[in-house]
Design a protein around this motif. Structure first.
Motif, mmCIF file in Angstrom:
data_model
loop_
_atom_site.group_PDB
_atom_site.id
_atom_site.type_symbol
_atom_site.label_atom_id
_atom_site.label_comp_id
_atom_site.label_asym_id
_atom_site.label_seq_id
_atom_site.Cartn_x
_atom_site.Cartn_y
_atom_site.Cartn_z
ATOM 1 N N LEU A 1 -99.397 -63.968 -43.488
ATOM 2 C CA LEU A 1 -98.292 -64.788 -42.985
ATOM 3 C C LEU A 1 -97.873 -65.847 -43.990
ATOM 4 C CD1 LEU A 1 -99.498 -65.122 -39.300
ATOM 5 C CD2 LEU A 1 -97.589 -63.745 -40.166
ATOM 6 N N LEU A 2 -98.800 -66.306 -44.823
ATOM 7 C CA LEU A 2 -98.426 -67.232 -45.896
ATOM 8 C C LEU A 2 -97.494 -66.553 -46.884
ATOM 9 C CD1 LEU A 2 -98.778 -69.975 -47.373
ATOM 10 C CD2 LEU A 2 -100.664 -68.899 -48.623
ATOM 11 N N VAL A 3 -97.797 -65.306 -47.230
ATOM 12 C CA VAL A 3 -96.916 -64.565 -48.134
ATOM 13 C C VAL A 3 -95.544 -64.390 -47.493
ATOM 14 C CG1 VAL A 3 -96.534 -62.332 -49.246
ATOM 15 C CG2 VAL A 3 -98.801 -63.379 -49.312
ATOM 16 N N GLY A 4 -95.539 -64.031 -46.209
ATOM 17 C CA GLY A 4 -94.258 -63.877 -45.521
ATOM 18 C C GLY A 4 -93.471 -65.170 -45.495
ATOM 19 N N TYR A 5 -94.120 -66.272 -45.264
ATOM 20 C CA TYR A 5 -93.440 -67.576 -45.239
ATOM 21 C C TYR A 5 -92.868 -67.908 -46.612
ATOM 22 C CZ TYR A 5 -93.084 -72.617 -45.819
ATOM 23 O OH TYR A 5 -92.644 -73.874 -46.158
ATOM 24 N N LEU A 6 -93.679 -67.766 -47.657
ATOM 25 C CA LEU A 6 -93.215 -68.117 -49.001
ATOM 26 C C LEU A 6 -92.045 -67.239 -49.421
ATOM 27 C CD1 LEU A 6 -96.668 -68.617 -50.786
ATOM 28 C CD2 LEU A 6 -95.013 -70.393 -50.180
ATOM 29 N N ALA A 7 -92.133 -65.937 -49.139
ATOM 30 C CA ALA A 7 -91.042 -65.031 -49.513
ATOM 31 C C ALA A 7 -89.755 -65.410 -48.783
ATOM 32 C CB ALA A 7 -91.446 -63.592 -49.202
ATOM 33 N N ALA A 8 -89.858 -65.703 -47.473
ATOM 34 C CA ALA A 8 -88.663 -66.061 -46.705
ATOM 35 C C ALA A 8 -88.083 -67.382 -47.175
ATOM 36 C CB ALA A 8 -89.026 -66.131 -45.215
ATOM 37 N N TYR A 9 -88.924 -68.365 -47.425
ATOM 38 C CA TYR A 9 -88.445 -69.680 -47.848
ATOM 39 C C TYR A 9 -87.772 -69.606 -49.220
ATOM 40 C CZ TYR A 9 -88.429 -74.528 -49.357
ATOM 41 O OH TYR A 9 -88.030 -75.753 -49.824
ATOM 42 N N LEU A 10 -88.414 -68.964 -50.183
ATOM 43 C CA LEU A 10 -87.881 -68.942 -51.548
ATOM 44 C C LEU A 10 -86.646 -68.044 -51.649
ATOM 45 C CD1 LEU A 10 -91.255 -68.809 -53.491
ATOM 46 C CD2 LEU A 10 -89.676 -70.747 -53.329
ATOM 47 N N ALA A 11 -86.604 -67.001 -50.831
ATOM 48 C CA ALA A 11 -85.419 -66.131 -50.856
ATOM 49 C C ALA A 11 -84.203 -66.838 -50.300
ATOM 50 C CB ALA A 11 -85.688 -64.856 -50.064
ATOM 51 N N GLY A 12 -84.404 -67.880 -49.505
ATOM 52 C CA GLY A 12 -83.292 -68.608 -48.922
ATOM 53 C C GLY A 12 -82.876 -69.829 -49.703
ATOM 54 N N ARG A 13 -83.493 -70.106 -50.862
ATOM 55 C CA ARG A 13 -83.122 -71.276 -51.671
ATOM 56 C C ARG A 13 -81.994 -70.916 -52.615
ATOM 57 N NH1 ARG A 13 -84.203 -74.595 -48.388
ATOM 58 N NH2 ARG A 13 -84.447 -72.705 -47.135
ATOM 59 N N PRO A 14 -81.002 -71.784 -52.759
ATOM 60 C CA PRO A 14 -79.860 -71.484 -53.635
ATOM 61 C C PRO A 14 -80.267 -71.252 -55.084
ATOM 62 C CG PRO A 14 -79.389 -73.352 -52.202
ATOM 63 C CD PRO A 14 -80.821 -73.046 -52.025
ATOM 64 N N LEU A 15 -81.312 -71.935 -55.557
ATOM 65 C CA LEU A 15 -81.678 -71.811 -56.976
ATOM 66 C C LEU A 15 -82.396 -70.521 -57.275
ATOM 67 C CD1 LEU A 15 -82.826 -75.427 -57.839
ATOM 68 C CD2 LEU A 15 -80.700 -74.296 -58.470
ATOM 69 N N THR A 16 -82.933 -69.888 -56.261
ATOM 70 C CA THR A 16 -83.723 -68.696 -56.540
ATOM 71 C C THR A 16 -83.201 -67.460 -55.841
ATOM 72 O OG1 THR A 16 -85.161 -69.235 -54.698
ATOM 73 C CG2 THR A 16 -85.824 -70.028 -56.862
ATOM 74 N N ALA A 17 -82.380 -67.662 -54.777
ATOM 75 C CA ALA A 17 -81.948 -66.502 -54.014
ATOM 76 C C ALA A 17 -80.723 -65.861 -54.620
ATOM 77 C CB ALA A 17 -81.655 -66.924 -52.574
ATOM 78 N N ASP A 18 -80.670 -64.530 -54.548
ATOM 79 C CA ASP A 18 -79.491 -63.774 -54.930
ATOM 80 C C ASP A 18 -78.643 -63.623 -53.671
ATOM 81 O OD1 ASP A 18 -78.972 -60.525 -56.516
ATOM 82 O OD2 ASP A 18 -77.572 -62.076 -55.853
ATOM 83 N N LEU B 1 -87.841 -78.637 -54.443
ATOM 84 C CA LEU B 1 -87.646 -77.290 -53.910
ATOM 85 C C LEU B 1 -88.914 -76.774 -53.236
ATOM 86 C CD1 LEU B 1 -85.988 -74.611 -53.729
ATOM 87 C CD2 LEU B 1 -86.991 -74.024 -55.950
ATOM 88 N N LEU B 2 -90.058 -77.021 -53.868
ATOM 89 C CA LEU B 2 -91.311 -76.454 -53.390
ATOM 90 C C LEU B 2 -92.056 -77.359 -52.427
ATOM 91 C CD1 LEU B 2 -92.687 -74.921 -56.727
ATOM 92 C CD2 LEU B 2 -91.393 -73.785 -54.922
ATOM 93 N N ALA B 3 -91.537 -78.555 -52.162
ATOM 94 C CA ALA B 3 -92.262 -79.519 -51.331
ATOM 95 C C ALA B 3 -92.691 -78.934 -49.983
ATOM 96 C CB ALA B 3 -91.425 -80.777 -51.146
ATOM 97 N N PRO B 4 -91.805 -78.276 -49.224
ATOM 98 C CA PRO B 4 -92.259 -77.715 -47.934
ATOM 99 C C PRO B 4 -93.370 -76.674 -48.106
ATOM 100 C CG PRO B 4 -89.866 -77.830 -48.020
ATOM 101 C CD PRO B 4 -90.347 -78.097 -49.414
ATOM 102 N N THR B 5 -93.240 -75.863 -49.147
ATOM 103 C CA THR B 5 -94.283 -74.844 -49.361
ATOM 104 C C THR B 5 -95.601 -75.493 -49.731
ATOM 105 O OG1 THR B 5 -93.819 -74.544 -51.728
ATOM 106 C CG2 THR B 5 -92.490 -73.282 -50.172
ATOM 107 N N LEU B 6 -95.539 -76.575 -50.500
ATOM 108 C CA LEU B 6 -96.773 -77.266 -50.880
ATOM 109 C C LEU B 6 -97.440 -77.875 -49.651
ATOM 110 C CD1 LEU B 6 -95.612 -79.008 -54.185
ATOM 111 C CD2 LEU B 6 -97.265 -77.134 -53.968
ATOM 112 N N ILE B 7 -96.636 -78.388 -48.741
ATOM 113 C CA ILE B 7 -97.192 -79.002 -47.525
ATOM 114 C C ILE B 7 -97.871 -77.928 -46.669
ATOM 115 C CG2 ILE B 7 -96.613 -80.165 -45.371
ATOM 116 C CD1 ILE B 7 -94.393 -81.618 -46.915
ATOM 117 N N MET B 8 -97.173 -76.829 -46.427
ATOM 118 C CA MET B 8 -97.737 -75.788 -45.571
ATOM 119 C C MET B 8 -98.963 -75.139 -46.216
ATOM 120 S SD MET B 8 -95.893 -75.909 -42.877
ATOM 121 C CE MET B 8 -96.325 -74.414 -42.013
ATOM 122 N N THR B 9 -98.852 -74.833 -47.487
ATOM 123 C CA THR B 9 -99.995 -74.222 -48.182
ATOM 124 C C THR B 9 -101.151 -75.205 -48.288
ATOM 125 O OG1 THR B 9 -98.437 -72.882 -49.462
ATOM 126 C CG2 THR B 9 -100.706 -72.988 -50.251
#
Length: 857
Positions: A177-194, A219-227
């Motif tokens: 679920l951590l992988v799923g969260y990170l993939a969903a979060y980063l895919a939705g960021r303007p700087l990284t998402a296509d 950009l990574l602050a939420p992921t750092l908090i959850m992880t």
């Protein structure tokens, strides 16, 4: 079965190959008891066929459903997982049938989840939309173990929830679920998402990358908090293996999404820093690191697991001992943490490379699915899940091989554990769905080696990740070869390798016989219940023991290759027995030079006194009696071992061959003879060592000691001491060395080559003589030897003797008796040495004379 497309046919054929391998493995497990006992009337193993039947049903249905619902899937993912799952399931049945039944139930549940999950939308929107809810729920479940956690084993970390025999480990789905969260979060960021429409022209891979100057921290602050929350919780639980995997997965997914090399580098530094901190903060980390760095310091204590794992791997060799024929149960928790070692012991290096090859196939096909994914979310998700399955595999396999510190995580698809099996099946489900794109990707030279594809962001990073994972697999393969071939032969001879003693219960071990073929030690009983028995206990310190717990010593250790049948038998016979039975051929009987009649006379004469006796044929060098008192009974080690270790008299110690006692004054007759050999008249009798040493000179004295063998250990196929010669006045030697040194006085001035082992009974040539390991060497002229013995002759008796008492630096006195037959004795020349750990020349003389007279008679 649906075989309407090349994908379906490929998947079906691969599943058929996996099934064929597992059926052969299961058949071998069934027949293993008969093969090990070498008879047909045994209790066969059948229970694992139930697990294989469930495996067949689960993957037959999985193939049918994937063919129906995902016709464009990757045809290699499901067969690879199927082979690993079945291989692990049969290994678990082999190790612990009750755990095998539980794993079979979990396989059924995991298979059902996989098949039902195929009905979900391939875009995985349910996982993406509720990413915070999924991860938060998993963290809360993991936190619940702090309050209501239990351990099914009854002790240890409480990482499970459940009751009534059903348990679930929340930290397992946490990784997914951590992988799923990170993939969903980063895919939705303007700087990284296509985020372009599907019909928009696709820019180059570098166009969607953030600028090097773009700050990543916001950009990574939420992921750092959850992880960080997940990591903190795992550290509190001391589930440090899972914490390592979580940090690794975070670095992989973020690097795949951003292309920033600093992410894995910082993560690597963080892992190192956490390891150092954990070493000082947590006992479990310190013990595992120390066991990893040097497991040989405490092989029976804190390093027991890793040492037994390495011994199991070494025992596998090239082709393994055969399914059901090894002893992987000697490795603690073999069905979980050390299942790789269990597989290698019975499948060998070939099995290890095969297993690693299947994991490598998962890595390649999983990353191929990532690079061909329809959108960044599924691309990052597939890369993360592949890293999870393969990275965790490399981590635990590396721990088994001492390539990495042991972490205690499971081997995906293979190890016992329902939570782990269910989680990896869900990961497999997602990978299979991602590998089936809605529309075939256009051809691209970039993906020529991967079957076609499209140019997308994350391709370069996925290739880097693939190289990293495959390098880890290659390192594990090299380490497997290192332990099975290069280090294996040495490891298998360790005295703490209980596999050797266990094999002795099934394969007849050779007997030790005296010179008249009277048994001294032999094995008796039926295969599987063979028992080693000593028939003459006073020879315990010399003959030694072979024991599954306490290892080996004495002749049992030094002659083990003959007694075990590995030496002396034809190489083809050894190979055939290893291939067919996973065991060596029957051992060979070995004949010693000892004479049990004289041995018993010497033992009875020495009685309860501490000391040693050596009776030697001065011409041939054959040892007729070798006595060390006090002694132990090898038949009662289980009851007396603790007391033997505490006994101040050290009955386990071989005084005759290994004891080093002050012996300078006992060499008086030899110094007298050496001076006589120079044509000089000795200035003192043999008892006046100081005057004789001064007359001989220090250089000639040292040269004489060297010729007498006081600077080397006697070679008799038994551990012996080399003695010590610090100065001309400080000589320490074993009774055996002294006996060989005085032998020239009765043998015409020649020091014989010692011999304790005379012959071995081979299946092709019968009794084959084993020559002495050294050569005779002249020490004194014959005339000088005769003159010295005449000086010490005992009237009309046919022998000479010399007795002296010596005190060491600590004031502890020992008494030496040295004597032998006179040169005109018509029989074989004999010498005897008696060493008493006390000051009593009278008793020493009585003992020596009694033994000499018995030998002469």
């Amino acid at each position: 079965m649906l075989l309407t497309s090349p994908t379906d046919r490929t998947q079906f054929r691969l599943l058929l190959l996996a099934a064929a391998f597992l059926v052969l493995d299961a058949a071998a497990l069934t027949l293993a008891p008969a093969v090990r006992a070498r008879e047909w009337v045994v209790d066969y193993r059948w229970i694992h066929w139930l697990g294989l039947a469930v495996w067949l049903v689960v993957f037959a249905v999985a193939h049918w459903q994937t063919a129906r619902r995902l016709p464009d899937r990757d045809p290699y993912l499901l067969p690879a997982a199927a082979l690993l799952t079945g291989w692990g399931l049969l290994t678990i049945y082999r190790l612990a049938p009750n755990f095998g039944l539980r794993q079979t139930l979990w396989l059924f549940v995991a298979g059902a989840v996989f098949v039902l999950g195929l009905r979900l939308s391939p875009d995985l929107g349910f996982l993406r939309r509720y990413k915070y809810l999924w991860l938060t729920g998993s963290i809360l479940l993991t936190a619940l173990t702090l309050l209501a956690g239990i351990n099914p084993m009854g002790s240890g970390a409480r990482l499970w929830l459940g009751c009534c025999g059903a348990y679930f480990q929340p930290s397992e789905p946490l990784k997914l679920l951590l992988v799923g969260y990170l993939a969903a979060y980063l895919a939705g960021r303007p700087l990284t998402a296509d985020r372009r429409p599907a019909t928009a022209p696709r820019p180059s891979a570098s166009a969607s990358r953030p600028s090097p100057l773009t700050p990543l921290l916001p950009l990574l602050a939420p992921t750092l908090i959850m992880t960080g929350l997940a990591l903190a919780l795992l550290v509190i639980q001391r589930d440090l293996g899972t914490a390592t995997i979580v940090l690794f997965l975070y670095a992989v997914v973020v690097y795949t999404a951003t292309g920033r090399l600093r992410i894995p580098l910082v993560s690597l530094i963080a892992v190192g820093a956490a390891g150092v901190a954990g070493y000082f903060l947590f006992d479990v980390v310190r013990l595992r690191v120390e066991a990893w760095l040097n497991p040989w310091l405490d092989p029976s204590g804190r390093s027991y697991q890793i040492v037994q794992s390495l011994l199991a791997i070494a025992n596998g060799g090239l082709g393994g001992r055969g399914p059901g024929l090894g002893n992987p149960g000697l490795v603690p928790v073999a069905q979980s943490d050390f299942i790789f070692a269990a597989i290698v012991e019975e499948m060998g290096l070939l099995g290890a490379i095969g297993l690693l090859g299947v994991i490598g196939l998962l890595a390649v096909r999983g990353l191929r699915a990532a690079m061909l994914a329809a959108d960044p979310y599924r691309r990052y998700l597939a890369a993360g899940l592949t890293a999870y399955l393969v990275g965790q595999s490399v981590l635990i396999i590396g721990g088994n091989l001492r390539l990495l510190p042991l972490t205690g995580v499971t081997l995906p698809f293979v190890s016992y554990g329902g939570s782990s099996l269910l989680t990896v099946f869900i990961a497999l489900l997602i990978l299979v769905q991602i590998s089936a794109p809605a529309a075939p990707p256009p051809n691209s030279a970039l993906f020529a080696g991967f079957g076609g594809g499209r140019e997308t962001a994350g391709v370069r990073e996925s290739l880097h990740l693939g190289g990293f994972l495959l390098a880890g697999i290659a390192a594990a393969a090299i380490a497997s070869g290192w332990w099975t071939f290069y280090r294996g032969p040495d490891l298998l001879t360790r005295t703490d390798n209980a596999r050797r003693a266990i094999a002795d219960r099934f394969v007849q071990r050779g007997a030790l016989l005296d010179r008249r073929y009277t048994p001294i030690v032999e094995s008796s009983g039926a295969p599987g219940d063979l028992v080693r028995r000593s028939l003459y206990a006073p020879l315990g310190p010399i003959v030694g023991y072979t024991h599954p717990v306490y290892g080996q010593s004495g002749l049992e250790a030094s002659l083990d290759p003959y007694l075990r049948g590995l030496q002396g038998n034809p190489g083809l016979m050894v190979w055939w027995h290893h291939l067919l039975y996973g065991q060596p051929p029957p051992g060979l009987d070995v004949r010693l030079t000892l004479d049990l009649v004289l041995q018993q006379a010497a033992d009875d004469t020495l009685g309860e006194r501490r000391g040693a006796v050596v009776l030697l044929d001065a011409q041939s060098g054959e040892i007729l009696a070798l006595v060390s008192h006090p002694y132990f009974d090898a038949n009662t080690l289980d009851e007396t071992w603790a007391a033997l270790l505490k006994e101040e008299a050290a009955p386990l110690f071989d005084r005759a061959s290994l004891g080093e006692y002050p012996a300078g004054t006992a060499m008086g007759p030899l110094l007298w003879g050496a001076i006589n050999a120079r044509g000089e008249t000795p200035a003192a009798p043999p008892s006046d060592m100081t005057v004789l040493a001064s007359q001989l000179g220090s250089d000639d004295l040292l040269s004489l000691y060297d010729r007498l063998g006081f600077t080397t250990a006697p070679l008799i196929r038994l551990p012996t001491a080399a003695g010590s010669l610090n100065t001309v006045d400080d000589l320490h030697a074993s009774p055996l060395q002294v006996a060989l040194a005085i032998a020239p006085l009765s043998a015409g001035g020649v020091r014989p080559a010692p011999a304790l082992v005379s012959a071995v009974d081979t299946p092709q040539s019968g009794w084959v003589l084993l020559p002495p390991m050294g050569l005779p060497s002249p020490v004194l002229p014959a005339g000088a030897a005769v003159a010295a013995t005449r000086l010490l002759a005992q009237g009309s008796l046919p022998y000479w003797q010399f007795v002296v008492s010596i005190a060491d630096d600590a004031g502890q006195a020992v008494t030496w008796f040295v004597g032998g037959t006179l040169p005109d004795w018509q029989g074989a020349p004999l010498v005897v040495v008696v060493l008493l750990e006390e000051d009593d020349v009278v008793v020493a003389s009585e003992i020596g004379q009694s033994i000499l007279q018995a030998a002469i008679r």
